[in-house]
Design an enzyme around this catalytic site. Structure first.
Site, PDB file in Angstrom:
ATOM      1  N   LEU A   1      35.618 -90.584  56.277  1.00 33.89           N
ATOM      2  CA  LEU A   1      35.052 -91.834  56.795  1.00 33.89           C
ATOM      3  C   LEU A   1      35.577 -92.973  55.943  1.00 33.89           C
ATOM      4  CD1 LEU A   1      31.188 -91.503  57.327  1.00 33.89           C
ATOM      5  CD2 LEU A   1      32.908 -91.836  59.084  1.00 33.89           C
TER       6      LEU A   1
ATOM      7  N   CYS B   1      41.155 -90.775  65.697  1.00 34.16           N
ATOM      8  CA  CYS B   1      40.663 -92.104  65.310  1.00 34.16           C
ATOM      9  C   CYS B   1      40.781 -93.085  66.481  1.00 34.16           C
ATOM     10  CB  CYS B   1      41.429 -92.633  64.106  1.00 34.16           C
ATOM     11  SG  CYS B   1      40.826 -94.256  63.583  1.00 34.16           S
TER      12      CYS B   1
ATOM     13  N   LYS C   1      42.510 -82.816  63.711  1.00 33.39           N
ATOM     14  CA  LYS C   1      41.230 -83.346  64.192  1.00 33.39           C
ATOM     15  C   LYS C   1      41.487 -84.071  65.498  1.00 33.39           C
ATOM     16  CE  LYS C   1      36.914 -85.326  63.192  1.00 33.39           C
ATOM     17  NZ  LYS C   1      36.535 -86.679  62.807  1.00 33.39           N
TER      18      LYS C   1
ATOM     19  N   ASN D   1      32.139 -81.520  65.538  1.00 33.51           N
ATOM     20  CA  ASN D   1      31.895 -82.807  64.881  1.00 33.51           C
ATOM     21  C   ASN D   1      31.328 -83.800  65.906  1.00 33.51           C
ATOM     22  OD1 ASN D   1      33.906 -85.596  64.184  1.00 33.51           O
ATOM     23  ND2 ASN D   1      32.279 -84.996  62.818  1.00 33.51           N
ATOM     24  N   GLY D   2      30.456 -84.672  65.415  1.00 37.83           N
ATOM     25  CA  GLY D   2      29.914 -85.735  66.258  1.00 37.83           C
ATOM     26  C   GLY D   2      28.399 -85.721  66.296  1.00 37.83           C
TER      27      GLY D   2
ATOM     28  N   GLY E   1      29.924 -86.535  59.137  1.00 39.45           N
ATOM     29  CA  GLY E   1      30.428 -87.778  58.553  1.00 39.45           C
ATOM     30  C   GLY E   1      29.299 -88.756  58.328  1.00 39.45           C
ATOM     31  N   ARG E   2      29.012 -89.565  59.362  1.00 35.99           N
ATOM     32  CA  ARG E   2      27.985 -90.599  59.205  1.00 35.99           C
ATOM     33  C   ARG E   2      26.600 -90.014  58.925  1.00 35.99           C
ATOM     34  NH1 ARG E   2      28.813 -94.405  64.239  1.00 35.99           N
ATOM     35  NH2 ARG E   2      29.037 -92.369  65.258  1.00 35.99           N
TER      36      ARG E   2
END
Length: 317
Positions: free
Chosen positions: A17, A101, A141, A200-201, A224-225
């Site tokens: 990130l 991205c 990714k 992911n997500g 991530g976040r």
């Protein structure tokens, strides 16, 4: 397969990130439970041209083992040069190609999720990394597609091009970070290829991570976040505990602050303000804390204020 990274049981990965997953943050999540950490996304162009700032971003903590470096690029020859530079660096186990991205600046250069529009080029770049790299593994990714989903086709291209494993962000590029994550599509990818797949997500809690693993059948989750402001999610997953002790939270927050100072010097104080804001969410007196730290620039004074706050305040929500 790499000894350091076994897919015998689900692995827990910190997603790259920009602006958050720097060396101090990565070292904290690694210490408290992540199986794999990934560098912030690096431009293959910048690497190929020897950018000092980019080389600095390659630095890792000694405990980051295994360690993955993520690159973005749209030109196979430049990517090859970037990989040759990474080959000279010790301590890197995996080179990861970013094909997900959605940021306009990255997409505008033809890299990131732009590669989803040109699968032959994407395949060529993956093969170039695989053929050039002296690292143990090559990973990719992706998102589910650019405007619309063609996730199976993309995943098969990744596998056929020689990637060792794949991380899937369950949105299209058009979905940015707001659309609902399609975990069914991630499950379909897992069922259609034979290399390991990491989901992911929007994985923002211990319960959600467990559900995603069960629902998709994936070989791991990438967070991530969901780890920003809550890096202890990796401790919860590794230990299999739903609740997290406030003393451990306090210890992790202080460790993060100390690592920031160690890496950035006094500039780490200003940089830690955004983390203080996310860590204090839901705590009694959080707004008072945020206002007070905005004016503190002395390392010891800042440390004292947050140490006292997280030791003596309770979560109200």
């Amino acid at each position: 397969m790499l000894d350091k990274l076994s897919f015998d049981k689900p692995i827990y990965v910190l997603a790259p990130l920009a602006g958050f997953t720097d060396l101090p943050f990565r070292s904290v999540v690694k210490k408290f439970g992540a199986d794999l950490t990934v560098s912030e996304m690096l431009s293959s162009n910048a690497l190929a041209h020897g950018s000092q700032k980019t080389m600095h971003m390659l630095q890792k903590s000694p405990i980051e083992d295994p360690y993955s470096v993520q690159i973005a690029g749209a030109d196979a020859q430049i990517v090859k040069k970037a990989v040759e530079i990474l080959n000279e660096q010790d301590g890197i186990d995996i080179i990861d190609l970013n094909c997900g991205c959605p940021v306009p600046k990255v997409v505008g250069h033809g890299s990131g999720s732009s590669l989803l529009l040109n699968l032959p080029l994407m395949g060529e770049i993956i093969k170039t990394i695989k053929d050039t790299s002296n690292k143990s593994l090559t990973s990719v990714k992706i998102r589910l597609g650019f405007e619309k989903k063609n996730h199976i086709e993309i995943a098969k291209m990744v596998e056929d091009s020689g990637a060792d494993f794949l991380a899937v962000h369950g949105r299209t590029r058009a979905g940015k970070f707001k659309a609902a994550v399609d975990y069914d599509a991630i499950k379909e990818i897992k069922e259609s290829i034979s290399i390991p797949v990491i989901a992911n997500g929007d994985i923002d809690s211990y319960e959600k991570a467990q559900w995603v693993l069960e629902h998709t059948g994936c070989d791991g989750v990438m967070i991530g976040r969901g780890a920003v402001g809550a890096p202890w999610i990796f401790h919860q997953l590794r230990e299999g505990v739903k609740d997290i002790d406030s003393t451990l939270k306090h210890e992790i927050i202080m460790e993060h602050f100390d690592k920031m100072i160690e890496f950035y010097g006094s500039h780490g104080v200003a940089m830690f303000r955004k983390h203080t804001h996310t860590y204090s969410k839901g705590y009694q007196g959080a707004s008072v804390l945020r206002n007070s730290v905005n004016t503190i620039s002395d390392i010891e004074e800042y440390r004292g204020v947050i140490d006292d706050f997280f030791q003596n305040n309770e979560l109200v929500s």
